[in-house]
Design an enzyme around this catalytic site. Structure first.
Site, short mmCIF file in Angstrom:
data_model
loop_
_atom_site.label_atom_id
_atom_site.label_comp_id
_atom_site.label_asym_id
_atom_site.label_seq_id
_atom_site.Cartn_x
_atom_site.Cartn_y
_atom_site.Cartn_z
N ASP A 42 16.65 42.31 -67.35
CA ASP A 42 18.07 41.95 -67.20
C ASP A 42 18.96 43.06 -67.75
O ASP A 42 20.18 42.99 -67.67
CB ASP A 42 18.38 40.58 -67.82
N ASP A 81 12.45 39.31 -65.84
CA ASP A 81 13.27 38.70 -66.89
C ASP A 81 14.00 37.48 -66.35
O ASP A 81 14.69 37.59 -65.33
CB ASP A 81 14.34 39.71 -67.33
N GLU A 112 13.46 35.53 -73.40
CA GLU A 112 13.83 35.93 -74.75
C GLU A 112 13.74 34.70 -75.64
O GLU A 112 14.10 33.59 -75.21
CB GLU A 112 15.27 36.50 -74.76
N GLU A 176 11.33 43.84 -79.88
CA GLU A 176 12.45 44.78 -79.70
C GLU A 176 13.15 45.06 -81.03
O GLU A 176 13.67 44.15 -81.68
CB GLU A 176 13.46 44.23 -78.67
O1 KIV Z 1 15.86 43.93 -69.95
C1 KIV Z 1 15.05 44.80 -70.30
O2 KIV Z 1 14.99 45.90 -69.76
C2 KIV Z 1 14.18 44.45 -71.42
C3 KIV Z 1 13.41 45.55 -72.05
C4 KIV Z 1 14.33 46.39 -72.84
C5 KIV Z 1 12.28 45.06 -72.86
O3 KIV Z 1 14.10 43.33 -71.80
#
Ligand code: KIV
Length: 257
Positions: A42, A81, A112, A176
């Protein structure tokens, strides 16, 4: 279990997992030969759409970009995501994750962690939807960037979070911007692989946003290593094109039917 996912899990303690993001077919096709995991992140909200944060990217945006990415992917594990608001409860999470998988044929989804979605992960896994977790700096739920797990107490808290995600059935977790101590503690304490971003060397794998590491996005925090300066290469090519057009050197005979 999906064979690609099994192979990712088997890499723990054997071979570091290489992961990058993609939002379109052409980039995915280049990455696919070299990486283990391609994430449709995302982060496209910031990188492609110029938003201040990731909050407004829609499920439809994510699905459309994944359909494009999927066209370039043959061997890598394709993870998607789930955007903010698409997994507010078990029912919504299942409905939306099922839709993403049906429309894109991706291998897994990433959520997340907001400390309340262990139940959601458990349910999705029970329904045969493979889930990657994500802890530490989770931009969907935290507005302020901060390195996490710097004190022993914080590191233990993060370890409990990681263990709960593992117990819920996730096959891997993104860490992260954790302190290297915290990332090491988690990586050594759980059986599923950890994929680090800004969390130091002691993770089972690493992920970066492709546009950052190629020098296109203009976003280079300390944890990003710039492996190329594509902005410079693109500018040089465009300047040459401009010059050729102005000087009537393009199109030449060889570019003309
Ligand atoms: O959205 C994304 O690119 C991510 C990565 C930074 C792990 O979640």
């Amino acid at each position: 279990m999906n064979k690609k996912i099994k192979n990712i899990i088997l890499k723990k303690n054997k071979s570091k997992i290489v992961s990058l993001t993609a939002y379109s077919k052409n980039i995915a096709k280049i990455l696919d030969r070299y990486v283990d995991i391609i994430l449709v992140g995302d982060s496209m909200a910031n990188v492609l759409y110029g938003h201040k944060n990731t909050h407004k990217i829609s499920l439809d945006n994510i699905i459309q970009h994944t359909i494009s990415v999927k066209m370039g992917v043959k061997k890598s594990l394709l993870v998607v995501d789930m955007p903010k608001g698409s997994y507010i409860n078990t029912r919504a999470a299942f409905k939306n994750a099922k839709l993403v998988i049906k429309k894109t044929k991706c291998d897994a989804i990433k959520l997340e962690n907001n400390k309340n979605n262990y139940k959601i992960i458990k349910y999705l896994v029970k329904k045969k939807i493979p889930v990657m977790g994500h802890i530490g700096y989770t931009p969907q739920f935290k507005n302020k960037f901060k390195i996490e797990g710097q004190s022993k107490q914080q590191a233990i808290k993060l370890l409990h979070e990681a263990k709960a995600i593992e117990e819920a059935g996730a096959f891997s977790i993104v860490l992260e911007c954790l302190s290297p101590y915290s990332a090491k503690l988690i990586t050594e304490s759980i059986k599923i692989p950890t994929i680090g971003i800004g969390s130091g060397i002691n993770c089972d794998g690493q992920i970066l946003v492709t546009d950052d590491m190629l020098g296109i996005s203009g976003f280079y925090p300390r944890f990003v290593k710039k492996y190329a300066n594509l902005q410079k290469i693109i500018k040089t090519a465009i300047k040459k094109f401009k010059k050729d057009v102005r000087n009537e050197k393009f199109p030449s005979n060889s570019n003309t039917f």
